[in-house]
Design a protein around this motif. Structure first.
Motif, PDB file in Angstrom:
ATOM      1  N   PRO A 332       2.653  28.408  14.218  1.00  0.00           N
ATOM      2  CA  PRO A 332       2.818  26.971  14.410  1.00  0.00           C
ATOM      3  C   PRO A 332       4.100  27.085  14.873  1.00  0.00           C
ATOM      4  N   GLN A 333       4.287  25.850  15.825  1.00  0.00           N
ATOM      5  CA  GLN A 333       5.407  25.786  16.599  1.00  0.00           C
ATOM      6  C   GLN A 333       6.586  25.093  15.518  1.00  0.00           C
ATOM      7  N   ILE A 334       7.964  25.417  15.692  1.00  0.00           N
ATOM      8  CA  ILE A 334       8.823  24.962  14.674  1.00  0.00           C
ATOM      9  C   ILE A 334       8.788  23.222  14.848  1.00  0.00           C
ATOM     10  N   GLY A 335       8.878  22.588  13.607  1.00  0.00           N
ATOM     11  CA  GLY A 335       8.894  21.127  13.422  1.00  0.00           C
ATOM     12  C   GLY A 335       7.386  20.744  13.075  1.00  0.00           C
ATOM     13  N   ARG A 336       6.384  21.700  13.213  1.00  0.00           N
ATOM     14  CA  ARG A 336       4.967  21.491  12.906  1.00  0.00           C
ATOM     15  C   ARG A 336       4.698  21.809  11.285  1.00  0.00           C
ATOM     16  N   ARG A 337       3.996  21.138  10.765  1.00  0.00           N
ATOM     17  CA  ARG A 337       3.385  21.560   9.319  1.00  0.00           C
ATOM     18  C   ARG A 337       1.917  21.704   9.317  1.00  0.00           C
ATOM     19  N   VAL A 338       1.464  23.099   9.334  1.00  0.00           N
ATOM     20  CA  VAL A 338       0.107  23.534   9.577  1.00  0.00           C
ATOM     21  C   VAL A 338      -0.372  24.258   8.287  1.00  0.00           C
TER      22      VAL A 338
END
Length: 511
Positions: A332-338
């Motif tokens: 997951p990209q930094i800043g995402r919540r997955v």
């Protein structure tokens, strides 16, 4: 430990805000720097940042002068030319809501969209299907071109949560769904720059797709423009086999395409050296590990893969700073919540267990919802998690291994297609009794849509293809038609597309 990745919140989108103003924020400072080069073997059509912004804001003025207003929906029926992104950004600059569509759609498909959307206007290119008597203001190519020279309109600034654009995606209901996105969606793409593309202002990014494809529009055009880089787009009709020469000649530093394009390039006996190319980007369909390795062996460069969907673009990826380990699509990209969730229980699954990929409601890139379908929008959530319908496994570091869809959605060259839509278009054929559609893997990394049907007598395949061509966009049309004595069904009597897929793929392996 549960399969959830949370690296902190993304930076909030500023307000007031306008998506087009953000994309062209560097235009005034960059002036004559090439923003876009449309490539052909013999020449390039070059648009500077100054020319780009003047054309976009001129179109905004022209649309306002035609009596259109902020919040009006504008259906885009345009071809693979630069006029597509210019008109798209021009509408957004004026506060209108463009609805880009594939030029391959047929008039009956477009007519259904018009009924659902009630657009105020249609922007069209000659030769692109538009229903007769649409009831909308129609603005053609010549009129749009003349708008470039009009005085620039001011950007319509406002709440970043307001509706900016609508894109269509095939739904599990069989009807294409209108996905509504806010202006803030472009702000969220900064997480993709850092976590996937590694874009720099000095980059020259060549995207293999057409102007009127949302993958090209985002990754190939708006992302480079948002940071002041140069976008390179091959002219309409360029064959994949011609791309290596263009990459070399025009000193491309990043290459973006669906895996199928990489595969076609690698089928050539000789690929020229690409000394300027830093890496490739892939999205739209799963990237086989064998293809990744073949590209590295042939070019010395890496391909970085991204996973996403129309409702949230890409949010899991590998990148130059965080390459994926063998078999993984990335993190997951930094800043995402997955998270990975069991849709039956609503619980987040443990690390190492299969679950459905979900992204948190707070993600700034997530859609506002499906147009006119609040219940369907709400049904996609479990608590605050948007459920994608894609299966994966997450390890303790956040690395994600993709397992495939948990529904019957098909993938046709990067376009998601509902089998229900294909079946509904073909079932009215007078000689077909039953029909089922699914995507069949014909070789590693390559799947095509096939239709299986029952009938009293065999039906000429050419006639079936003509029937489909009149009702479905090219990418939705089956590549083959197979007559069966009966279609497989599950214990409830419903068509089993999984059985169709498994039996036919087993047959192909034996032959």
């Amino acid at each position: 430990m549960t399969s959830v990745f949370d690296a902190g919140p993304a930076a909030p989108c500023p307000a007031p805000f306008n998506l087009a103003a953000h994309v062209l924020a560097h235009a005034r400072d960059l002036g004559d720097k090439p923003a876009l080069e449309v490539l052909s073997p013999d020449r390039s059509e070059i648009w500077s940042y100054d020319q780009l912004e003047r054309a976009v804001r001129g179109i905004a003025t022209g649309l306002l002068q035609r009596g259109l207003k902020p919040r009006d929906k504008i259906l885009m029926r345009m071809g693979n030319t630069v006029d597509f992104p210019l008109s798209y950004l021009g509408a957004i600059a004026a506060g209108m809501v463009p609805v880009p569509t594939s030029s391959q759609l047929t008039a009956p498909e477009v007519a259904k969209m018009i009924t659902a959307l009630d657009p105020a206007a249609i922007l069209f290119s000659n030769g692109i299907a538009v229903p007769e008597n649409s009831g909308c203001t129609e603005i053609g190519q010549a009129e749009l071109d003349a708008m470039h020279a009009l005085p620039p309109a001011d950007y319509e600034m406002g709440d970043p949560e307001r509706l900016a654009y609508i894109i269509y995606t095939s739904g599990t209901s069989g009807q294409p769904r209108a996905v509504c996105h806010a202006h803030r969606a472009i702000w969220a793409r900064q997480m993709m720059h850092a976590g996937w593309s590694g874009l720099r202002i000095s980059d020259r990014l060549l995207h293999a797709g057409a102007f009127n494809w949302t993958f090209t529009l985002g990754t190939g055009l708006m992302d480079p423009w948002s940071i002041g880089a140069t976008a390179l787009i091959p002219e309409d009709g360029t064959a994949p086999e011609a791309l290596p020469a263009l990459l070399r000649k025009h000193k491309a530093t990043i290459f973006a395409a669906v895996p199928g394009v990489y595969r076609k390039i690698l089928s050539q006996p000789n690929i020229p050296d690409l000394p300027d190319l830093r890496h490739g980007l892939a999205a739209g369909e799963n990237l086989p590990e064998t293809l990744r390795r073949a590209w590295q062996a042939a070019t010395g460069g890496q391909i970085y893969e991204a996973f996403g969907m129309s409702e949230c673009s890409t949010f899991i990826s590998s990148s130059p700073t965080t390459p994926a380990e063998n078999g993984m699509i990335g993190r997951p990209q930094i800043g995402r919540r997955v998270a990975l969730i069991d849709p039956e229980t609503g619980e987040i699954v443990p690390h190492g267990s299969a679950g459905t990929i979900a992204i948190h409601r707070s993600d700034p890139g997530l859609m506002l919802g499906y147009l006119g379908a609040e219940d369907e929008t709400n049904s996609k959530y479990i608590d605050d998690w948007f459920i994608t319908g894609d299966q994966a496994v997450m390890d303790q570091s956040g690395g994600v291994s993709y397992l495939g869809r948990d529904d019957d959605m098909m993938n046709a060259g990067g376009f998601r297609v509902s089998p229900l839509e294909v079946e509904a278009a073909l079932l009215p054929h007078p000689d077909i009794r039953e029909i089922g559609a699914t995507d069949i893997r014909v070789k590693e990394g390559t799947s095509v849509i096939m239709a299986f049907y029952t009938s009293d007598t065999p039906i000429d395949e050419a006639a079936l293809k003509d029937y489909a061509a009149a009702r479905l966009a090219r990418y939705k049309q089956p590549r083959a038609y197979i007559r069966l004595p009966k279609l497989p069904s599950n214990p409830n009597g419903k068509l089993s597309r999984r059985a169709l897929k498994e039996s036919h793929e087993a047959h192909l392996r034996r032959t």
